[in-house]
Write a protein that holds these residues in place. Sequence first.
Motif, mmCIF file in Angstrom:
data_model
loop_
_atom_site.group_PDB
_atom_site.id
_atom_site.type_symbol
_atom_site.label_atom_id
_atom_site.label_comp_id
_atom_site.label_asym_id
_atom_site.label_seq_id
_atom_site.Cartn_x
_atom_site.Cartn_y
_atom_site.Cartn_z
ATOM 1 N N LYS A 129 0.704 -1.032 -0.118
ATOM 2 C CA LYS A 129 0.005 -0.178 0.070
ATOM 3 C C LYS A 129 0.805 1.257 0.013
ATOM 4 O O LYS A 129 2.012 1.311 0.481
ATOM 5 C CB LYS A 129 -0.851 0.111 1.049
ATOM 6 N N LEU A 130 0.437 2.205 -0.575
ATOM 7 C CA LEU A 130 1.073 3.579 -0.513
ATOM 8 C C LEU A 130 0.461 4.178 0.723
ATOM 9 O O LEU A 130 -0.978 4.305 0.912
ATOM 10 C CB LEU A 130 0.587 4.494 -1.899
ATOM 11 N N GLN A 131 1.331 4.876 1.455
ATOM 12 C CA GLN A 131 0.762 5.705 2.819
ATOM 13 C C GLN A 131 1.228 6.984 2.723
ATOM 14 O O GLN A 131 2.514 7.240 2.203
ATOM 15 C CB GLN A 131 1.205 4.825 3.967
ATOM 16 N N VAL A 132 0.506 7.834 3.423
ATOM 17 C CA VAL A 132 1.070 9.112 3.693
ATOM 18 C C VAL A 132 0.984 9.464 5.241
ATOM 19 O O VAL A 132 0.103 9.157 5.772
ATOM 20 C CB VAL A 132 0.427 10.289 2.779
ATOM 21 N N VAL A 133 2.293 9.850 5.642
ATOM 22 C CA VAL A 133 1.992 10.284 7.210
ATOM 23 C C VAL A 133 2.443 11.527 7.767
ATOM 24 O O VAL A 133 3.318 12.154 6.553
ATOM 25 C CB VAL A 133 3.122 9.231 7.904
ATOM 26 N N ARG A 134 1.897 12.138 8.391
ATOM 27 C CA ARG A 134 2.128 13.757 8.735
ATOM 28 C C ARG A 134 3.126 13.809 10.181
ATOM 29 O O ARG A 134 2.769 13.013 11.176
ATOM 30 C CB ARG A 134 0.790 14.247 9.206
ATOM 31 N N PHE A 135 3.913 14.827 10.185
ATOM 32 C CA PHE A 135 4.557 15.140 11.014
ATOM 33 C C PHE A 135 4.636 16.498 11.347
ATOM 34 O O PHE A 135 4.342 17.459 10.383
ATOM 35 C CB PHE A 135 6.162 14.752 10.791
ATOM 36 N N TYR A 136 4.673 17.158 12.713
ATOM 37 C CA TYR A 136 4.595 18.470 12.899
ATOM 38 C C TYR A 136 6.096 18.938 13.534
ATOM 39 O O TYR A 136 6.689 18.291 14.385
ATOM 40 C CB TYR A 136 3.532 18.898 13.920
ATOM 41 N N ASP A 137 6.676 19.816 12.759
ATOM 42 C CA ASP A 137 7.904 20.329 13.165
ATOM 43 C C ASP A 137 7.545 21.574 13.994
ATOM 44 O O ASP A 137 7.532 22.791 13.214
ATOM 45 C CB ASP A 137 8.707 20.523 12.030
ATOM 46 N N ALA A 138 7.622 21.658 14.982
ATOM 47 C CA ALA A 138 7.139 22.704 16.112
ATOM 48 C C ALA A 138 8.298 23.955 15.890
ATOM 49 O O ALA A 138 7.981 25.061 15.858
ATOM 50 C CB ALA A 138 6.938 22.350 17.451
ATOM 51 N N LYS A 139 9.441 23.703 15.913
ATOM 52 C CA LYS A 139 10.489 24.586 15.650
ATOM 53 C C LYS A 139 10.044 25.526 14.538
ATOM 54 O O LYS A 139 10.533 26.735 14.665
ATOM 55 C CB LYS A 139 11.790 24.071 15.606
ATOM 56 N N ARG A 140 9.856 24.903 13.381
ATOM 57 C CA ARG A 140 9.808 25.761 11.971
ATOM 58 C C ARG A 140 8.392 25.986 11.855
ATOM 59 O O ARG A 140 7.831 26.779 10.854
ATOM 60 C CB ARG A 140 10.494 25.173 10.766
ATOM 61 N N ASN A 141 7.476 25.522 12.765
ATOM 62 C CA ASN A 141 5.849 25.636 12.596
ATOM 63 C C ASN A 141 5.305 25.267 11.206
ATOM 64 O O ASN A 141 4.783 25.828 10.498
ATOM 65 C CB ASN A 141 5.470 27.183 12.800
ATOM 66 N N THR A 142 5.872 24.069 10.980
ATOM 67 C CA THR A 142 5.654 23.274 9.344
ATOM 68 C C THR A 142 5.111 22.070 9.716
ATOM 69 O O THR A 142 5.654 21.252 10.572
ATOM 70 C CB THR A 142 6.974 23.407 8.746
ATOM 71 N N LEU A 143 4.066 21.573 8.846
ATOM 72 C CA LEU A 143 3.788 20.267 8.697
ATOM 73 C C LEU A 143 4.240 19.645 7.411
ATOM 74 O O LEU A 143 4.711 20.200 6.297
ATOM 75 C CB LEU A 143 2.438 20.256 8.592
ATOM 76 N N ALA A 144 5.003 18.136 7.788
ATOM 77 C CA ALA A 144 5.758 17.638 6.768
ATOM 78 C C ALA A 144 5.063 16.524 6.534
ATOM 79 O O ALA A 144 4.552 15.561 7.531
ATOM 80 C CB ALA A 144 7.162 17.078 7.370
ATOM 81 N N TYR A 145 4.711 16.040 5.273
ATOM 82 C CA TYR A 145 3.806 14.950 4.612
ATOM 83 C C TYR A 145 4.940 14.014 4.189
ATOM 84 O O TYR A 145 5.520 14.370 2.933
ATOM 85 C CB TYR A 145 2.934 15.382 3.738
#
Length: 157
Positions: free
Chosen positions: A115-131
């Motif tokens: 399966k193809l998956q997408v996971v999300r991370f939150y980088d608080a230091k840079r106030n950015t979401l990474a997918y």
Amino acid sequence: MKYKSLVLTLLLATAAPLTHAEEVGSVDTVFKMFGPDHKIVVEAFDDPDIKNVTCYISRAKTGGIKGGLGLAEDTSDAAISCQQVGPIELSDKIKSGKTQGNVVFQKRTSLVFKKLQVVRFYDAKRNTLAYLAYSDKVVEGSPKNALSAVPIMPWRE
């Protein structure tokens, strides 16, 4: 009997996507005499937990007779691009990092194991979401992956 029911329930639960992707378009890459052509499909989905973040995924889709019947295994190739499309407000769970690596999207790319998956991370230091988009296979892992970052910016209406 209970074992069979449990196995069936687990298979159905893992096969169901977390969020639905809408097909935006596709391009044919290889002509197939029988069945659909091989193609690259572009799909869009909204983050189910964060309002106003939309991700676009492009992925290979195998055609031919097996592909038309849903029996083919798609390649692990995929690309992702996510954007802020309105004002973003993060929940306390996301801000605290308790939801790091949450799967926000899944798509079956073979009959059973891949399966193809997408996971999300939150980088608080840079106030950015990474997918992070990646393809996995229960029997054998795949290092192919793609990343998209969404800086959370003030939004003017």
